[in-house]
Motif scaffolding. Structure first.
Motif, PDB file in Angstrom:
ATOM      1  N   GLU A   1       0.812  -1.216   0.000  1.00 26.64           N
ATOM      2  CA  GLU A   1       0.000   0.000   0.000  1.00 26.64           C
ATOM      3  C   GLU A   1       0.847   1.268   0.000  1.00 26.64           C
ATOM      4  N   GLY A   2       1.951   1.273   0.774  1.00 24.30           N
ATOM      5  CA  GLY A   2       2.780   2.467   0.781  1.00 24.30           C
ATOM      6  C   GLY A   2       3.590   2.626   2.036  1.00 24.30           C
ATOM      7  N   TYR A   3       4.302   3.740   2.113  1.00 27.64           N
ATOM      8  CA  TYR A   3       5.114   4.094   3.274  1.00 27.64           C
ATOM      9  C   TYR A   3       5.465   5.571   3.217  1.00 27.64           C
ATOM     10  N   THR A   4       6.077   6.054   4.284  1.00 28.18           N
ATOM     11  CA  THR A   4       6.558   7.426   4.310  1.00 28.18           C
ATOM     12  C   THR A   4       8.074   7.392   4.200  1.00 28.18           C
ATOM     13  N   LEU A   5       8.589   8.141   3.275  1.00 30.76           N
ATOM     14  CA  LEU A   5      10.024   8.229   3.021  1.00 30.76           C
ATOM     15  C   LEU A   5      10.546   9.505   3.688  1.00 30.76           C
ATOM     16  N   HIS A   6      11.559   9.347   4.547  1.00 25.18           N
ATOM     17  CA  HIS A   6      12.209  10.485   5.191  1.00 25.18           C
ATOM     18  C   HIS A   6      13.638  10.569   4.660  1.00 25.18           C
ATOM     19  N   VAL A   7      14.029  11.763   4.218  1.00 23.03           N
ATOM     20  CA  VAL A   7      15.373  11.961   3.670  1.00 23.03           C
ATOM     21  C   VAL A   7      15.990  13.187   4.327  1.00 23.03           C
ATOM     22  N   LYS A   8      17.210  13.034   4.832  1.00 21.55           N
ATOM     23  CA  LYS A   8      17.993  14.163   5.342  1.00 21.55           C
ATOM     24  C   LYS A   8      19.343  14.089   4.656  1.00 21.55           C
ATOM     25  N   GLN A   9      19.630  15.098   3.843  1.00 23.09           N
ATOM     26  CA  GLN A   9      20.878  15.130   3.086  1.00 23.09           C
ATOM     27  C   GLN A   9      21.625  16.424   3.383  1.00 23.09           C
ATOM     28  N   ASN A  10      22.950  16.325   3.483  1.00 23.10           N
ATOM     29  CA  ASN A  10      23.790  17.477   3.765  1.00 23.10           C
ATOM     30  C   ASN A  10      24.863  17.612   2.696  1.00 23.10           C
ATOM     31  N   SER A  11      25.232  18.851   2.403  1.00 22.55           N
ATOM     32  CA  SER A  11      26.315  19.107   1.459  1.00 22.55           C
ATOM     33  C   SER A  11      26.890  20.490   1.728  1.00 22.55           C
ATOM     34  N   LYS A  12      27.945  20.817   1.015  1.00 17.66           N
ATOM     35  CA  LYS A  12      28.558  22.135   1.146  1.00 17.66           C
ATOM     36  C   LYS A  12      27.657  23.236   0.602  1.00 17.66           C
ATOM     37  N   ILE A  13      26.729  22.859  -0.301  1.00 19.81           N
ATOM     38  CA  ILE A  13      25.863  23.871  -0.922  1.00 19.81           C
ATOM     39  C   ILE A  13      24.513  24.001  -0.226  1.00 19.81           C
ATOM     40  N   GLY A  14      24.293  23.249   0.826  1.00 15.80           N
ATOM     41  CA  GLY A  14      23.035  23.344   1.552  1.00 15.80           C
ATOM     42  C   GLY A  14      22.525  21.986   1.988  1.00 15.80           C
ATOM     43  N   ASN A  15      21.427  22.018   2.694  1.00 20.05           N
ATOM     44  CA  ASN A  15      20.846  20.796   3.233  1.00 20.05           C
ATOM     45  C   ASN A  15      19.418  20.624   2.734  1.00 20.05           C
ATOM     46  N   ALA A  16      18.985  19.379   2.699  1.00 17.31           N
ATOM     47  CA  ALA A  16      17.610  19.061   2.302  1.00 17.31           C
ATOM     48  C   ALA A  16      17.024  18.114   3.340  1.00 17.31           C
ATOM     49  N   ASP A  17      15.805  18.374   3.722  1.00 18.08           N
ATOM     50  CA  ASP A  17      15.085  17.539   4.676  1.00 18.08           C
ATOM     51  C   ASP A  17      13.695  17.333   4.094  1.00 18.08           C
ATOM     52  N   ALA A  18      13.362  16.098   3.759  1.00 19.21           N
ATOM     53  CA  ALA A  18      12.086  15.835   3.091  1.00 19.21           C
ATOM     54  C   ALA A  18      11.346  14.676   3.739  1.00 19.21           C
ATOM     55  N   SER A  19      10.045  14.761   3.688  1.00 17.04           N
ATOM     56  CA  SER A  19       9.176  13.680   4.125  1.00 17.04           C
ATOM     57  C   SER A  19       8.092  13.531   3.061  1.00 17.04           C
ATOM     58  N   VAL A  20       8.004  12.332   2.487  1.00 19.04           N
ATOM     59  CA  VAL A  20       7.087  12.111   1.368  1.00 19.04           C
ATOM     60  C   VAL A  20       6.315  10.808   1.583  1.00 19.04           C
TER      61      VAL A  20
END
Length: 148
Positions: free
Chosen positions: A72-91
């Protein structure tokens, strides 16, 4: 930034589910991911190379799956870091059978960006997100066709 969309794939729900739960398949089909290493139950370390307009960088961080509902599905959590910035997502990712041989995959969530990424501009980032989404579904369709 809001992330929403859907795509119909020519495969049964069980096949799509198996592919979305397999780290090797995900590493192949997720655009920009160069490495995906399992670190625990439904937890991974992800390395990605991303180019957003004039800005490019290598991202490193965590990817995890929660609220898992088989086929059926799930929730994907992503936390990524780099020199150019960070991304934090929940989908939230959902699978819905259309027929015995077709499945609609939909996603709904948002991503928070910081640093140079956030200053790049919503229009550029939205365009890149749309391109990466198209590439993901194209890659997934190719993987389905290669493994009937």
């Amino acid at each position: 930034m809001q992330l929403t969309g859907s795509h119909v794939l020519n495969a049964p729900v069980s096949k799509i589910w198996g592919m979305l739960m397999d780290a090797d398949t995900l590493a192949q089909v997720v655009p920009a991911v160069s490495r995906l290493e399992k670190t625990g139950d439904n937890e991974f370390k992800a390395i990605a190379e991303v180019k957003i307009g004039p800005v490019s960088g290598s991202f490193s961080g965590d990817l995890s799956l929660a609220d898992i509902r088989e086929n059926e599905g799930y929730t994907l959590h992503v936390k990524q870091n780099s020199k150019i910035g960070n991304a934090d997502a929940s989908v939230a990712i959902s699978l819905k059978p259309i027929t015995d041989s077709q499945t609609e995959v939909s996603f709904d969530g948002n991503a928070r960006l910081s640093g140079l990424l956030a200053r790049t501009g919503q229009r550029v980032i939205s365009g890149v997100a749309n391109t990466l989404t198209r590439q993901f579904f194209d890659n997934l369709e190719q993987a389905i066709n290669e493994n009937p």
